[in-house]
Design an enzyme around this catalytic site. Structure first.
Site, PDB file in Angstrom:
ATOM      1  N   LEU A  76       1.231  -0.950  -0.185  1.00 58.35           N
ATOM      2  CA  LEU A  76       0.053   0.202  -0.343  1.00 58.35           C
ATOM      3  C   LEU A  76       0.989   1.012   0.323  1.00 58.35           C
ATOM      4  O   LEU A  76       0.760   1.768   0.815  1.00 58.35           O
ATOM      5  CB  LEU A  76      -1.026   0.221   1.065  1.00 58.35           C
ATOM      6  CG  LEU A  76      -2.212  -1.122   1.765  1.00 58.35           C
ATOM      7  CD1 LEU A  76      -2.364  -1.100   2.448  1.00 58.35           C
ATOM      8  CD2 LEU A  76      -2.941  -1.128   0.198  1.00 58.35           C
ATOM      9  N   PRO A  77       1.359   1.351  -1.162  1.00 57.74           N
ATOM     10  CA  PRO A  77       1.758   2.827  -1.090  1.00 57.74           C
ATOM     11  C   PRO A  77       1.398   4.079  -1.312  1.00 57.74           C
ATOM     12  O   PRO A  77       0.604   3.999  -1.085  1.00 57.74           O
ATOM     13  CB  PRO A  77       3.759   2.775  -2.478  1.00 57.74           C
ATOM     14  CG  PRO A  77       2.841   1.242  -3.254  1.00 57.74           C
ATOM     15  CD  PRO A  77       1.978   0.670  -2.360  1.00 57.74           C
ATOM     16  N   HIS A  78       2.167   5.251  -0.758  1.00 55.04           N
ATOM     17  CA  HIS A  78       0.822   5.950  -0.441  1.00 55.04           C
ATOM     18  C   HIS A  78       1.670   7.595  -0.336  1.00 55.04           C
ATOM     19  O   HIS A  78       3.158   7.224   0.386  1.00 55.04           O
ATOM     20  CB  HIS A  78      -0.029   6.266   0.868  1.00 55.04           C
ATOM     21  CG  HIS A  78       1.165   6.049   2.043  1.00 55.04           C
ATOM     22  ND1 HIS A  78       1.224   4.374   1.867  1.00 55.04           N
ATOM     23  CD2 HIS A  78       1.246   6.250   2.948  1.00 55.04           C
ATOM     24  CE1 HIS A  78       1.670   4.190   3.890  1.00 55.04           C
ATOM     25  NE2 HIS A  78       1.123   5.419   3.809  1.00 55.04           N
ATOM     26  N   ALA A  79       1.823   8.522  -0.382  1.00 57.66           N
ATOM     27  CA  ALA A  79       2.359   9.763  -0.846  1.00 57.66           C
ATOM     28  C   ALA A  79       1.497  11.079  -0.421  1.00 57.66           C
ATOM     29  O   ALA A  79       0.049  11.197  -0.831  1.00 57.66           O
ATOM     30  CB  ALA A  79       3.225   9.765  -1.366  1.00 57.66           C
TER      31      ALA A  79
END
Length: 154
Positions: free
Chosen positions: A64-67
């Site tokens: 779950l990459p997020h930025a």
């Protein structure tokens, strides 16, 4: 909040192979640029910066990459299904094949957290993950992600 409000159907893709996390993040940036008009290099940098704080591989083949991104005004998502699982430094050390990325405005505190919780709940559902792994059509993948009770926030 529902996943359908975060995930454009055109932001669901199959990826044959990602040779590295950096390459995968570049693919996420390319999709975000094409679908949402975001700057792919900014996406890459933001994802790498976030990942440096700790891996976003949450286990069971899911990442779950997020930025937070300057040029976006709402939370947006990209979903990639990897045909060949890759090492992602996940908490359970298992390779990742389902990647659900979130991009939020710099100032989106609660909205970003609600979206992340919604996506996390959805991707913890083993029946949803099984359906995602059993299908290769982006339209079906989008339908699986946006249907059912898991797609609605509590």
């Amino acid at each position: 909040m529902e996943i359908s409000s975060l995930l454009n159907p055109n932001a669901v893709k199959l990826v044959n192979q990602a040779s590295s996390k950096r390459r995968l993040f570049r693919d996420l940036g390319d999709v975000a640029e094409n679908v949402y008009g975001l700057c792919a290099p900014h996406i890459l940098d933001a994802l790498l910066d976030r990942e440096s704080l700790g891996p976003t591989g949450v286990g069971h083949g899911v990442a779950l990459p997020h930025a937070r991104i300057e040029e976006i005004d709402h939370v947006a998502a990209v979903f990639l299904k990897l045909e060949k699982p890759m090492d992602f430094d996940a908490v359970d050390r298992q390779p990742v094949d389902l990647v659900f990325a979130l991009f939020a405005p710099q100032q989106a505190g609660v909205e970003h957290l609600k979206a992340l919780a919604l996506v996390s709940r959805t991707m913890r559902d083993t029946s949803i993950c099984a359906k995602l792994r059993a299908n290769h059509d982006p339209a079906i993948l989008h339908a699986v992600l946006t249907e059912g009770p898991a797609s609605q926030a509590a």
